[in-house]
Design a protein around this motif. Structure first.
Motif, PDB file in Angstrom:
ATOM      1  N   ASP A 184      49.914  53.829  38.439  1.00  0.00           N
ATOM      2  CA  ASP A 184      51.062  53.298  39.179  1.00  0.00           C
ATOM      3  C   ASP A 184      50.538  52.231  40.134  1.00  0.00           C
ATOM      4  O   ASP A 184      49.970  52.542  41.188  1.00  0.00           O
ATOM      5  CB  ASP A 184      51.749  54.426  39.948  1.00  0.00           C
ATOM      6  N   LEU A 185      50.714  50.993  39.772  1.00  0.00           N
ATOM      7  CA  LEU A 185      50.125  49.898  40.537  1.00  0.00           C
ATOM      8  C   LEU A 185      50.800  49.722  41.888  1.00  0.00           C
ATOM      9  O   LEU A 185      50.151  49.329  42.868  1.00  0.00           O
ATOM     10  CB  LEU A 185      50.191  48.606  39.728  1.00  0.00           C
ATOM     11  N   ARG A 228      50.283  50.402  47.805  1.00  0.00           N
ATOM     12  CA  ARG A 228      50.736  51.023  49.058  1.00  0.00           C
ATOM     13  C   ARG A 228      49.615  51.810  49.711  1.00  0.00           C
ATOM     14  O   ARG A 228      49.489  51.845  50.946  1.00  0.00           O
ATOM     15  CB  ARG A 228      51.938  51.941  48.787  1.00  0.00           C
ATOM     16  N   THR A 229      48.794  52.436  48.890  1.00  0.00           N
ATOM     17  CA  THR A 229      47.720  53.283  49.415  1.00  0.00           C
ATOM     18  C   THR A 229      46.547  52.463  49.922  1.00  0.00           C
ATOM     19  O   THR A 229      45.992  52.748  50.993  1.00  0.00           O
ATOM     20  CB  THR A 229      47.234  54.259  48.323  1.00  0.00           C
ATOM     21  N   PHE A 230      46.168  51.439  49.179  1.00  0.00           N
ATOM     22  CA  PHE A 230      44.930  50.714  49.485  1.00  0.00           C
ATOM     23  C   PHE A 230      45.140  49.285  49.962  1.00  0.00           C
ATOM     24  O   PHE A 230      44.195  48.644  50.434  1.00  0.00           O
ATOM     25  CB  PHE A 230      44.026  50.683  48.244  1.00  0.00           C
ATOM     26  N   LEU A 265      42.224  42.685  48.532  1.00  0.00           N
ATOM     27  CA  LEU A 265      41.736  42.021  47.325  1.00  0.00           C
ATOM     28  C   LEU A 265      41.484  43.029  46.204  1.00  0.00           C
ATOM     29  O   LEU A 265      41.774  42.761  45.034  1.00  0.00           O
ATOM     30  CB  LEU A 265      40.465  41.235  47.632  1.00  0.00           C
ATOM     31  N   ALA A 266      40.917  44.182  46.567  1.00  0.00           N
ATOM     32  CA  ALA A 266      40.659  45.214  45.560  1.00  0.00           C
ATOM     33  C   ALA A 266      41.967  45.746  44.988  1.00  0.00           C
ATOM     34  O   ALA A 266      42.080  46.001  43.779  1.00  0.00           O
ATOM     35  CB  ALA A 266      39.844  46.352  46.169  1.00  0.00           C
ATOM     36  N   ALA A 267      42.977  45.911  45.839  1.00  0.00           N
ATOM     37  CA  ALA A 267      44.276  46.390  45.359  1.00  0.00           C
ATOM     38  C   ALA A 267      44.916  45.371  44.435  1.00  0.00           C
ATOM     39  O   ALA A 267      45.500  45.714  43.401  1.00  0.00           O
ATOM     40  CB  ALA A 267      45.181  46.689  46.547  1.00  0.00           C
ATOM     41  N   GLN A 268      44.811  44.097  44.794  1.00  0.00           N
ATOM     42  CA  GLN A 268      45.352  43.040  43.949  1.00  0.00           C
ATOM     43  C   GLN A 268      44.607  42.964  42.616  1.00  0.00           C
ATOM     44  O   GLN A 268      45.198  42.702  41.568  1.00  0.00           O
ATOM     45  CB  GLN A 268      45.269  41.705  44.677  1.00  0.00           C
ATOM     46  N   ALA A 269      43.299  43.197  42.657  1.00  0.00           N
ATOM     47  CA  ALA A 269      42.508  43.181  41.423  1.00  0.00           C
ATOM     48  C   ALA A 269      42.966  44.266  40.456  1.00  0.00           C
ATOM     49  O   ALA A 269      42.951  44.082  39.239  1.00  0.00           O
ATOM     50  CB  ALA A 269      41.029  43.359  41.751  1.00  0.00           C
TER      51      ALA A 269
END
Length: 227
Positions: free
Chosen positions: A179-180, A185-187, A193-197
């Motif tokens: 679930d992206l 929301r979590t990170f 940047l890591a969440a976007q990756a």
């Protein structure tokens, strides 16, 4: 004593069962039940599960190269250039492996049981040779593109575990663990940047695949003659 089954029937049954139970659930006992024989009957054809997986991978390869072989009498129809060959062959591998649950895992690390892969591979490498690549450069180019494709399929099948054509799958077939929105929301606040990756990596997998192939082709072109 003549067995009521042969290797081809065992492999066909194993590939069908694979789509139902996955690699972890695929056992010789279950395959025997599907064929309505006793499990020892399978050992006439395969000494262990790894031998069966090798034959399954070989049959998968035969099926994925069949359309290429049918395109012309002189060999696989990869296209006119080595660049086209990279795209067409890797697309064929991905498409075929996605037809089977855990297809990437089954294919990875197995050995071909006959020489059916030699003609397609030789024709593929010939396109590189005609373009001035050395045999070593051609082999490394193939190996890189092949491993990228199989590795991506393994990751892709963790997101979409149900087998099938990627064009026909909907959002409901996606594993809820990927679930992206929840990931962002979590990170997202601490690791933007890591969440976007994560969205880029596991969002549009068709785009990720095609983009990766373009990167590989560009790298092959850029490093020609360097090693």
């Amino acid at each position: 004593m003549v067995s009521r089954i042969d290797r081809a029937r065992v492999v066909d049954a194993a590939l069908e069962l694979l789509n139902e139970v996955g690699l972890d659930g695929l056992t010789l006992r279950r395959i025997a039940q599907r064929l309505n024989v006793q499990a020892p009957a399978l050992y006439w054809h395969f000494a262990n599960k790894q031998e069966l997986l090798d034959e399954m991978a070989t049959e998968m390869f035969r099926r994925m190269t069949m359309p290429l072989l049918a395109q012309g009498p002189d060999g696989p129809g990869y296209g006119a250039t080595w660049q086209e060959a990279v795209f067409s062959s890797c697309r064929a591998v991905r498409r075929e492996l996605l037809r089977y649950r855990d297809g990437g895992k089954v294919f990875s690390g197995t050995r071909m049981t006959d020489d059916s892969h030699m003609l397609p591979l030789n024709s593929y490498l010939s396109l590189f040779a005609e373009a001035g690549f050395s045999p070593g450069e051609a082999a490394r180019a193939w190996w890189t593109a092949y491993n990228f494709t199989v590795g991506l399929v393994i990751e892709e099948q963790s997101v979409y575990p149900e087998p099938g054509d990627p064009e026909s799958r909907g959002p409901e077939s996606r594993d809820p663990a990927y679930d992206l929105d929840a990931r962002e929301r979590t990170f997202g606040e601490r690791y933007p940047l890591a969440a976007q990756a994560g969205r880029e990596t596991f969002g549009d997998l068709d785009r990720s695949f095609e983009s990766g192939l373009r990167i590989i082709v560009a790298g092959i072109e850029a490093t020609k003659g360097m090693a």
